[in-house]
Design an enzyme around this catalytic site. Structure first.
Site, short mmCIF file in Angstrom:
data_model
loop_
_atom_site.label_atom_id
_atom_site.label_comp_id
_atom_site.label_asym_id
_atom_site.label_seq_id
_atom_site.Cartn_x
_atom_site.Cartn_y
_atom_site.Cartn_z
N TYR A 59 0.82 -1.21 0.00
CA TYR A 59 0.00 0.00 0.00
C TYR A 59 0.86 1.26 0.00
CZ TYR A 59 0.82 0.98 5.02
OH TYR A 59 1.39 1.30 6.22
N ARG A 82 8.27 4.14 -4.69
CA ARG A 82 8.21 3.20 -3.56
C ARG A 82 7.16 2.12 -3.82
NH1 ARG A 82 7.22 5.37 2.46
NH2 ARG A 82 5.15 5.73 1.61
N HIS A 128 -0.66 -21.07 0.12
CA HIS A 128 0.28 -20.01 0.47
C HIS A 128 1.11 -19.48 -0.70
CE1 HIS A 128 -0.82 -21.45 4.40
NE2 HIS A 128 -0.11 -20.50 4.99
N LYS A 151 6.45 -1.85 2.01
CA LYS A 151 5.24 -1.23 2.57
C LYS A 151 4.08 -2.22 2.41
CE LYS A 151 3.17 3.33 3.17
NZ LYS A 151 3.26 3.31 4.62
N GLU A 196 12.00 2.17 14.26
CA GLU A 196 11.02 3.20 13.87
C GLU A 196 9.81 3.06 14.78
OE1 GLU A 196 9.63 2.49 9.85
OE2 GLU A 196 9.44 0.35 10.22
N LEU A 207 10.88 1.06 7.36
CA LEU A 207 10.30 1.52 6.09
C LEU A 207 10.95 2.86 5.78
CD1 LEU A 207 8.05 1.08 3.92
CD2 LEU A 207 6.86 2.90 5.15
N1 PDD Z 1 2.74 5.17 7.63
N2 PDD Z 1 7.41 3.74 9.01
C1 PDD Z 1 6.22 3.09 9.06
C2 PDD Z 1 6.17 1.75 9.70
C3 PDD Z 1 5.08 3.68 8.48
O1 PDD Z 1 3.91 3.02 8.52
C4 PDD Z 1 5.18 4.97 7.90
C5 PDD Z 1 3.99 5.67 7.27
C6 PDD Z 1 6.43 5.61 7.89
C7 PDD Z 1 6.63 6.97 7.27
O2 PDD Z 1 6.51 6.93 5.85
P1 PDD Z 1 6.01 8.21 5.02
O3 PDD Z 1 6.94 9.32 5.32
O4 PDD Z 1 6.11 7.76 3.61
O5 PDD Z 1 4.59 8.49 5.46
C8 PDD Z 1 7.52 4.96 8.44
C9 PDD Z 1 1.57 5.62 6.92
C10 PDD Z 1 1.31 7.09 7.05
C11 PDD Z 1 0.39 4.75 7.33
O6 PDD Z 1 0.59 3.55 7.41
O7 PDD Z 1 -0.72 5.27 7.51
#
Ligand code: PDD
Length: 282
Positions: free
Chosen positions: A34, A53, A103, A148, A180, A204
């Protein structure tokens, strides 16, 4: 707008009427990827980076990309145009498709493509002025955090741990080193130097990770990418979160202990202002 139009497999439909088969591998296995893309003034912020990405995520799990870059842009544009809000948050998901349960990858499946949008909800001025509380926890997720993936159970449990403790985010550590948060990247500041964990399989790479690199370069803020110990995080002058929906957000307590002087700091302020300028300039 209670029932916005969404895009599902070639059709624009009210979200209340959008349906997928129960054998969709997204439902059965969490087998998909996603993106979350902020929209300001009806324009995507950093579209090329989000598309790159998405393409990387699809490739890394062997889902054939169902659309060209231009087709993706047109589809997202359609969903954005159908929503009345100026500033939105697009959620886009691709799963491997619908197949008899088993699977390994099924043959000849058609990926499921879903795109929805909502008004973007950003931290309020009060929250920014005060800063947010976070809790720490061991990172118990898998070792492919760079993808992602929609398989987010580890992140869901981390977010719930934060919620249970009245915290905005759970900041995770693996073997004593910062990775993170449940849905955002984490940064520390010490003596005017910003530091973030390496861009490897343990985090991520947020689109805002790359943006921080650019903003630091332009603003003369030294940036280090390296392993960051738990002690360093607790002993830092500032801790920041970045994500599509948090933009840049200051963390002022971790496990109830103040970070620095317990107030949002100058590097936060500089990066927040630079972020807003980048939005306006986009
Ligand atoms: N999440 N790390 C994780 C685990 C994340 O889920 C996200 C973003 C980020 C930051 O990525 P970005 O700068 O591209 O938003 C880092 C999104 C916002 C979500 O899952 O809703």
């Amino acid at each position: 707008m209670d029932d916005p139009l969404v895009y599902l497999n070639g059709v624009m439909t009210p979200i209340s009427e959008a349906r997928i088969p129960v054998l969709d591998r997204g439902f059965i296995f969490g087998d998909g990827v996603y993106e979350v893309i902020p929209i300001y003034h009806r324009k995507m912020f950093r579209p090329q980076q989000h598309m790159a990405r998405l393409f990387r995520s699809l490739e890394s799990i062997g889902i054939p990309n169902p659309h060209t870059h231009d087709e993706w842009m047109a589809l997202i544009g359609k969903v954005v145009a159908a929503h009345p809000a100026q500033d939105q948050m697009v959620y886009l998901q691709v799963t491997r498709g619908v197949a008899k349960r088993g699977h390994a990858f099924p043959k000849d499946v058609i990926p499921t493509v879903f795109i929805m949008t909502n008004p973007i909800v950003l931290p309020t001025a009060e929250v920014r002025a005060r800063g947010v509380a976070c809790v720490s926890m061991e990172d118990k997720r898998w070792l492919r955090c760079e993808i992602k993936s929609i398989s987010l159970l580890g992140n869901v449990l981390a977010a719930e741990h934060a919620a249970q403790n009245n915290a905005t985010e759970a900041i995770q550590f693996r073997d004593g080193f910062l990775t993170e948060a449940s849905s955002s990247n984490v940064w520390i500041v010490k003596n005017g130097v910003l530091a973030g964990p390496p861009k490897d399989n343990l985090i991520l790479e947020g689109i805002r990770y790359g943006l921080m690199e650019e903003l630091c370069k332009a603003g003369g803020i030294p940036l280090e990418q390296r392993r960051i110990s738990r002690d360093e995080v607790f002993g830092s002058d500032e801790v920041l979160l970045t994500s599509a929906t948090k933009e840049v957000l200051p963390v002022v307590t971790l496990d109830g202990k103040p970070i620095g002087n317990g107030k949002p700091g100058p590097i936060y302020q500089a990066l927040y202002e630079a972020y807003q300028a980048a939005k306006e300039a986009a």
